[in-house]
Design a protein around this motif. Sequence first.
Motif, PDB file in Angstrom:
ATOM      1  N   LYS A 159       0.809  -1.220   0.000  1.00 34.56           N
ATOM      2  CA  LYS A 159       0.000   0.000   0.000  1.00 34.56           C
ATOM      3  C   LYS A 159       0.840   1.265   0.000  1.00 34.56           C
ATOM      4  N   LEU A 160       2.011   1.237   0.614  1.00 31.75           N
ATOM      5  CA  LEU A 160       2.847   2.430   0.698  1.00 31.75           C
ATOM      6  C   LEU A 160       3.988   2.449  -0.314  1.00 31.75           C
ATOM      7  N   ASP A 161       4.335   1.283  -0.858  1.00 28.73           N
ATOM      8  CA  ASP A 161       5.535   1.200  -1.682  1.00 28.73           C
ATOM      9  C   ASP A 161       5.338   0.184  -2.796  1.00 28.73           C
ATOM     10  N   ASP A 162       6.354  -0.656  -3.009  1.00 28.86           N
ATOM     11  CA  ASP A 162       6.358  -1.570  -4.161  1.00 28.86           C
ATOM     12  C   ASP A 162       5.996  -3.015  -3.839  1.00 28.86           C
ATOM     13  N   GLY A 163       5.776  -3.345  -2.584  1.00 30.10           N
ATOM     14  CA  GLY A 163       5.397  -4.698  -2.213  1.00 30.10           C
ATOM     15  C   GLY A 163       6.534  -5.697  -2.156  1.00 30.10           C
ATOM     16  N   VAL A 164       7.777  -5.222  -2.291  1.00 30.31           N
ATOM     17  CA  VAL A 164       8.949  -6.098  -2.243  1.00 30.31           C
ATOM     18  C   VAL A 164       9.745  -5.753  -0.983  1.00 30.31           C
ATOM     19  N   ALA A 165      10.047  -6.764  -0.171  1.00 30.15           N
ATOM     20  CA  ALA A 165      10.659  -6.550   1.140  1.00 30.15           C
ATOM     21  C   ALA A 165      11.997  -5.830   1.090  1.00 30.15           C
ATOM     22  N   ALA A 172      11.633  -4.753   4.898  1.00 29.41           N
ATOM     23  CA  ALA A 172      11.495  -5.740   5.966  1.00 29.41           C
ATOM     24  C   ALA A 172      12.806  -6.496   6.105  1.00 29.41           C
ATOM     25  N   THR A 173      13.047  -7.043   7.278  1.00 28.38           N
ATOM     26  CA  THR A 173      14.309  -7.739   7.529  1.00 28.38           C
ATOM     27  C   THR A 173      14.397  -9.079   6.819  1.00 28.38           C
ATOM     28  N   ILE A 174      13.246  -9.674   6.469  1.00 25.34           N
ATOM     29  CA  ILE A 174      13.264 -10.931   5.726  1.00 25.34           C
ATOM     30  C   ILE A 174      12.303 -10.820   4.546  1.00 25.34           C
ATOM     31  N   PRO A 175      12.571 -11.549   3.458  1.00 23.89           N
ATOM     32  CA  PRO A 175      11.666 -11.486   2.302  1.00 23.89           C
ATOM     33  C   PRO A 175      10.292 -12.066   2.639  1.00 23.89           C
ATOM     34  N   PRO A 184      10.799  -9.524  12.282  1.00 23.54           N
ATOM     35  CA  PRO A 184      11.348  -8.792  13.426  1.00 23.54           C
ATOM     36  C   PRO A 184      11.296  -7.272  13.264  1.00 23.54           C
ATOM     37  N   ARG A 185      11.652  -6.781  12.070  1.00 23.79           N
ATOM     38  CA  ARG A 185      11.656  -5.329  11.862  1.00 23.79           C
ATOM     39  C   ARG A 185      11.141  -5.009  10.469  1.00 23.79           C
ATOM     40  N   THR A 186      10.244  -4.042  10.413  1.00 19.24           N
ATOM     41  CA  THR A 186       9.773  -3.483   9.161  1.00 19.24           C
ATOM     42  C   THR A 186       9.908  -1.981   9.307  1.00 19.24           C
ATOM     43  N   ALA A 187      10.539  -1.316   8.350  1.00 16.51           N
ATOM     44  CA  ALA A 187      10.766   0.123   8.461  1.00 16.51           C
ATOM     45  C   ALA A 187      10.146   0.864   7.298  1.00 16.51           C
ATOM     46  N   VAL A 188       9.584   2.016   7.604  1.00 12.85           N
ATOM     47  CA  VAL A 188       9.111   2.968   6.612  1.00 12.85           C
ATOM     48  C   VAL A 188      10.064   4.140   6.693  1.00 12.85           C
ATOM     49  N   PHE A 189      10.934   4.279   5.693  1.00 10.95           N
ATOM     50  CA  PHE A 189      11.944   5.321   5.729  1.00 10.95           C
ATOM     51  C   PHE A 189      11.349   6.650   5.288  1.00 10.95           C
ATOM     52  N   PHE A 190      11.788   7.709   5.970  1.00 10.52           N
ATOM     53  CA  PHE A 190      11.340   9.048   5.562  1.00 10.52           C
ATOM     54  C   PHE A 190      12.535   9.896   5.195  1.00 10.52           C
TER      55      PHE A 190
END
Length: 190
Positions: A159-165, A172-175, A184-190
């Motif tokens: 929804k926010l980007d390209d759908g690829v980890a 995201a930390t894993i695919p 464990p971690r998912t980041a939305v970079f600004f």
Amino acid sequence: MLPRRQHGFTLVEIAIVLVIIGLLLGGVLKGQGLIDSAKVKNIIQQSNALTAAVNAYQDKYRALPGDDIQGTTHVPGSAGNGNGDGQIGDGQPREFTLAPQHLALGGFITGSYNGTSQFMTSAQGGAVYLYNDEVGGRAGNGIRFDNLPESYAEQIDSKLDDGVAGTGSVRATIPYGNTGAIIPRTAVFF
């Protein structure tokens, strides 16, 4: 004496019961899907609100929350100042713990954060940080959501980007692999 007649269920009665059970299960599963979708939307709204809050703080004070070298002046009552290096880091001071406090005391977000151990949480219940981190091969300041179910992380990414980890501004930390894993971690970079 008349023989006893045995009573049982007809095939039609059994079929009706199975249809009812199927409808009930379908409704429960659909309901769970709606709850999950609402949580994902809530996490996306939280991400958008935090990005707007960081931008507003930056516009007003010309510094990142947590990294602000004049944090105690800009937001009286905060637990400390950052080092002003442009990164919301985890060194000394631990700027990622100051960031939500600076935003809350500055009136950019709601909540009460003590600048040491109280963190924001997502709709899923995992911790949320404003943090300069490396996630999925990219480093930088962003909003980090910890311990999201894989399906949530993938939906947020789609929804926010390209759908690829491992590409874009949401990482995201894993695919993603439809394994149902907790990421464990998912980041939305600004």
